[in-house]
Design a protein around this motif. Structure first.
Motif, PDB file in Angstrom:
ATOM      1  N   MET A   1      39.171  32.056  35.580  1.00 45.00           N
ATOM      2  CA  MET A   1      40.553  32.535  35.566  1.00 45.00           C
ATOM      3  C   MET A   1      40.756  33.632  34.513  1.00 45.00           C
ATOM      4  O   MET A   1      41.427  34.623  34.745  1.00 45.00           O
ATOM      5  CB  MET A   1      41.525  31.368  35.302  1.00 45.00           C
ATOM      6  CG  MET A   1      41.514  30.303  36.393  1.00 45.00           C
ATOM      7  SD  MET A   1      41.850  30.973  38.037  1.00 45.00           S
ATOM      8  CE  MET A   1      40.254  30.769  38.813  1.00 45.00           C
ATOM      9  N   LEU A   2      40.128  33.436  33.340  1.00 42.25           N
ATOM     10  CA  LEU A   2      40.247  34.465  32.294  1.00 42.25           C
ATOM     11  C   LEU A   2      39.568  35.761  32.736  1.00 42.25           C
ATOM     12  O   LEU A   2      40.030  36.860  32.429  1.00 42.25           O
ATOM     13  CB  LEU A   2      39.656  33.976  30.977  1.00 42.25           C
ATOM     14  CG  LEU A   2      40.480  32.882  30.279  1.00 42.25           C
ATOM     15  CD1 LEU A   2      39.787  32.419  28.997  1.00 42.25           C
ATOM     16  CD2 LEU A   2      41.883  33.370  29.949  1.00 42.25           C
ATOM     17  N   THR A   3      38.466  35.605  33.483  1.00 45.08           N
ATOM     18  CA  THR A   3      37.776  36.796  33.969  1.00 45.08           C
ATOM     19  C   THR A   3      38.642  37.575  34.948  1.00 45.08           C
ATOM     20  O   THR A   3      38.708  38.813  34.894  1.00 45.08           O
ATOM     21  CB  THR A   3      36.451  36.403  34.659  1.00 45.08           C
ATOM     22  OG1 THR A   3      35.671  35.651  33.733  1.00 45.08           O
ATOM     23  CG2 THR A   3      35.683  37.646  35.096  1.00 45.08           C
ATOM     24  N   ILE A   4      39.338  36.858  35.794  1.00 47.24           N
ATOM     25  CA  ILE A   4      40.224  37.564  36.738  1.00 47.24           C
ATOM     26  C   ILE A   4      41.310  38.316  35.968  1.00 47.24           C
ATOM     27  O   ILE A   4      41.599  39.483  36.244  1.00 47.24           O
ATOM     28  CB  ILE A   4      40.854  36.573  37.749  1.00 47.24           C
ATOM     29  CG1 ILE A   4      39.745  35.967  38.626  1.00 47.24           C
ATOM     30  CG2 ILE A   4      41.874  37.304  38.629  1.00 47.24           C
ATOM     31  CD1 ILE A   4      40.259  34.918  39.609  1.00 47.24           C
ATOM     32  N   ALA A   5      41.879  37.648  34.966  1.00 49.86           N
ATOM     33  CA  ALA A   5      42.897  38.331  34.154  1.00 49.86           C
ATOM     34  C   ALA A   5      42.299  39.583  33.508  1.00 49.86           C
ATOM     35  O   ALA A   5      42.914  40.654  33.505  1.00 49.86           O
ATOM     36  CB  ALA A   5      43.437  37.391  33.077  1.00 49.86           C
ATOM     37  N   ALA A   6      41.081  39.444  33.010  1.00 49.29           N
ATOM     38  CA  ALA A   6      40.430  40.591  32.361  1.00 49.29           C
ATOM     39  C   ALA A   6      40.259  41.740  33.343  1.00 49.29           C
ATOM     40  O   ALA A   6      40.474  42.910  32.997  1.00 49.29           O
ATOM     41  CB  ALA A   6      39.080  40.180  31.795  1.00 49.29           C
ATOM     42  N   ILE A   7      39.885  41.415  34.588  1.00 50.00           N
ATOM     43  CA  ILE A   7      39.711  42.467  35.597  1.00 50.00           C
ATOM     44  C   ILE A   7      41.030  43.220  35.811  1.00 50.00           C
ATOM     45  O   ILE A   7      41.070  44.445  35.842  1.00 50.00           O
ATOM     46  CB  ILE A   7      39.207  41.864  36.936  1.00 50.00           C
ATOM     47  CG1 ILE A   7      37.768  41.367  36.753  1.00 50.00           C
ATOM     48  CG2 ILE A   7      39.288  42.896  38.064  1.00 50.00           C
ATOM     49  CD1 ILE A   7      37.244  40.554  37.928  1.00 50.00           C
ATOM     50  N   PHE A   8      42.124  42.444  35.899  1.00 51.30           N
ATOM     51  CA  PHE A   8      43.423  43.108  36.075  1.00 51.30           C
ATOM     52  C   PHE A   8      43.748  44.032  34.899  1.00 51.30           C
ATOM     53  O   PHE A   8      44.194  45.160  35.084  1.00 51.30           O
ATOM     54  CB  PHE A   8      44.533  42.058  36.248  1.00 51.30           C
ATOM     55  CG  PHE A   8      44.737  41.652  37.677  1.00 51.30           C
ATOM     56  CD1 PHE A   8      45.553  42.412  38.507  1.00 51.30           C
ATOM     57  CD2 PHE A   8      44.116  40.525  38.196  1.00 51.30           C
ATOM     58  CE1 PHE A   8      45.739  42.051  39.843  1.00 51.30           C
ATOM     59  CE2 PHE A   8      44.301  40.153  39.529  1.00 51.30           C
ATOM     60  CZ  PHE A   8      45.108  40.916  40.345  1.00 51.30           C
TER      61      PHE A   8
END
Ligand SMILES: Nc1ncnc2c1ncn2[C@@H]1O[C@H](COP(=O)(O)OP(=O)(O)OP(=O)(O)O)[C@@H](O)[C@H]1O
Ligand SMILES: [Mg+2]
Lengths: 243, 218
Positions: B185-192
């Protein structure tokens, strides 16, 4: 004849440093005065006072009959009468050559744009820069920049033009074109005060040469008087140094 | 986690990303307005204007954004009751205003003195010189540091999670604690965040290049 510029006991200091000491100087209409003097002698400061970029502590300056002292308000109205050309041109880099020239007309004199363009063209024509009207200052040479700067000042139709070492930032081969413009301006009868070390120009064009030293005018007269027969020892020393 | 699940989660981030964009955008807008006002106050010649500007800048720069945000959301409760998102926008705006004021001040003061003198000697007033000569050049010079500040603001908007704004970081943490997929989930946020900061960088670079046409020393 009334004087175009009348300076009476003008003194200017920066803190303790006295830069101008009780200067008296009158300039007649259409007269061309060349000021020479060592670095730091106060030449630029004197010009800047005549254009009210600096406020003197003492003395008065009368421009075409209008007296200005340290209390005068609305200096910007009087400044229009006096055009100034700087050593480093100070063109506005974000405006084309034409917009540099008409900036004063449209903003200060509120001349309508189309009319300002016409006048701007005439000024650029006069200094031989009409073909560069639409380029930015970054694209032209130093000599061309200085000619545009002269056109910009002339566009305001000033009574007096001040030049502070207008050619000393230029490569030697570009000096001539600027001096030529200044010379034709003098021939048209412009009142001019010029700080320069171009002795050829002084000899040919100056009605009077002034030598300044440590904030004072120590010698003045025709080119021949000052150069061939200086009265003051400091003038002699300075001249032997620059010739 | 297979790709389909990943995509499923990814899509739930879109409204949160939108919220992040909104608070960043309006925060920057407030920041730029405050920045211009305080920069002009700061360089004025009257103490009456410079002192409040100096005070504002040093208080804001001397305290953490998180504290400023908590102060606005919880601290002002007895005076004004602000919602989460307006609180975040105001905090971000006031905070960035101080930094942007300093950016503008530096840019204005970096313009050669001769420019002002040339304008003045044409007979322009101080105000005209500022508006026509100094500010257009200063604005150009301010673009790279402003772009940088905007990117900082975008990332700082994640602090709004502390007052419960449903933006990217809070959304990812809530999902993570519900499904135990913290890393994902943190990785997805980072991508955004990366996508948005890259777009900002691209835009400021392009603007900078476009305005460069006339920009050389004269
Ligand atoms: N804004 C200022 N603040 C303090 N001192 C100044 C300022 N402007 C000029 N001076 C000082 O005043 C003196 C005269 O300066 P001015 O520029 O008038 O000399 P100048 O004759 O034009 O010299 P140059 O040939 O080098 O241009 C110098 O000693 C200079 O350092
Ligand atoms: Mg000088």
């Amino acid at each position: 004849m009334d004087h175009m510029i009348k300076i009476k006991s003008l003194s200017k200091s920066y803190g303790k440093l006295k830069v101008l000491k009780n200067i008296d100087l009158d300039v007649s209409p259409s007269e061309v005065v060349v000021i020479i003097g060592a670095s730091g002698s106060g030449k630029s400061t004197l010009l800047r006072c005549i254009n009210f970029l600096e406020k003197p502590q003492k003395g008065t300056i009368t421009i075409d009959g209008k007296e200005v002292n340290h209390k005068t308000k609305n200096l910007h109205l009087i400044r229009r009468e006096v055009g100034m050309v700087f050593q480093h041109f100070n063109l506005f880099p974000h405006m084309t050559v034409m917009n540099n020239v008409i900036e004063g007309l449209t903003q200060v004199k509120k001349v309508p744009h189309a009319e300002a363009i016409e006048q701007g063209k005439a000024m650029l024509e006069k200094v031989g820069m009409l073909d560069k009207a639409d380029v930015y200052p970054a694209m032209i040479s130093g000599g061309q920049k200085q000619r545009v700067a002269i056109a910009r000042a002339l566009a305001m139709n000033p009574q007096i033009m001040l030049f502070d070492e207008p050619t000393s930032a230029l490569d030697p081969e570009l000096v001539g074109e600027v001096l030529q413009v200044m010379k034709s301006l003098a021939e048209e009868g412009m009142t001019m005060v010029v700080v320069t070390h171009e002795m050829g120009f002084a000899r040919e064009v100056a009605d009077r040469v002034i030598y300044m030293d440590e904030g004072q005018i120590v010698e003045q007269g025709s080119f021949e008087q000052v150069f061939d027969n200086p009265q003051n020892d400091r003038t002699k020393a300075f001249l032997s140094h620059i010739i | 986690m297979d790709f389909a699940t990943f995509l499923e989660y990814f899509r739930t981030f879109i409204p949160a990303a939108w919220t992040t964009l909104q608070i960043t955008f309006f925060g920057i807008l407030v920041g730029v307005l405050l920045g211009i006002i305080f920069a002009l106050m700061r360089i004025s010649k009257t103490k009456f204007l410079t002192l409040p500007a100096k005070l504002y800048i040093s208080i804001i720069r001397g305290t953490p954004l998180l504290l400023q945000l908590l102060l606005i959301y919880f601290g002002l409760v007895n005076i004004v009751r602000l919602d989460r998102i307006p609180s975040a926008i105001i905090a971000l705006g006031i905070h960035n205003g101080a930094y942007i004021a300093e950016i503008f001040r530096g840019a204005i003061q970096s313009i050669d003195r001769g420019q002002k003198e040339a304008g003045i000697s044409l007979g322009m007033t101080g105000g005209q010189v500022m508006k026509r000569i100094i500010l257009p050049q200063a604005f150009k010079r301010a673009i790279p540091p402003l772009g940088n500040q905007f990117i900082i603001a975008l990332k700082d908007s994640s602090l709004a999670s502390a007052v419960g704004v449903q933006e990217l970081l809070l959304h990812s943490r809530q999902l993570a604690s519900a499904n135990y997929l913290m890393m994902e989930m943190l990785t997805i946020a980072a991508i955004f965040y990366l996508i948005m900061t890259s777009i900002l960088t691209f835009l400021t670079n392009r603007l900078e290049r476009r305005l460069k046409v006339s920009d050389h020393r004269v």
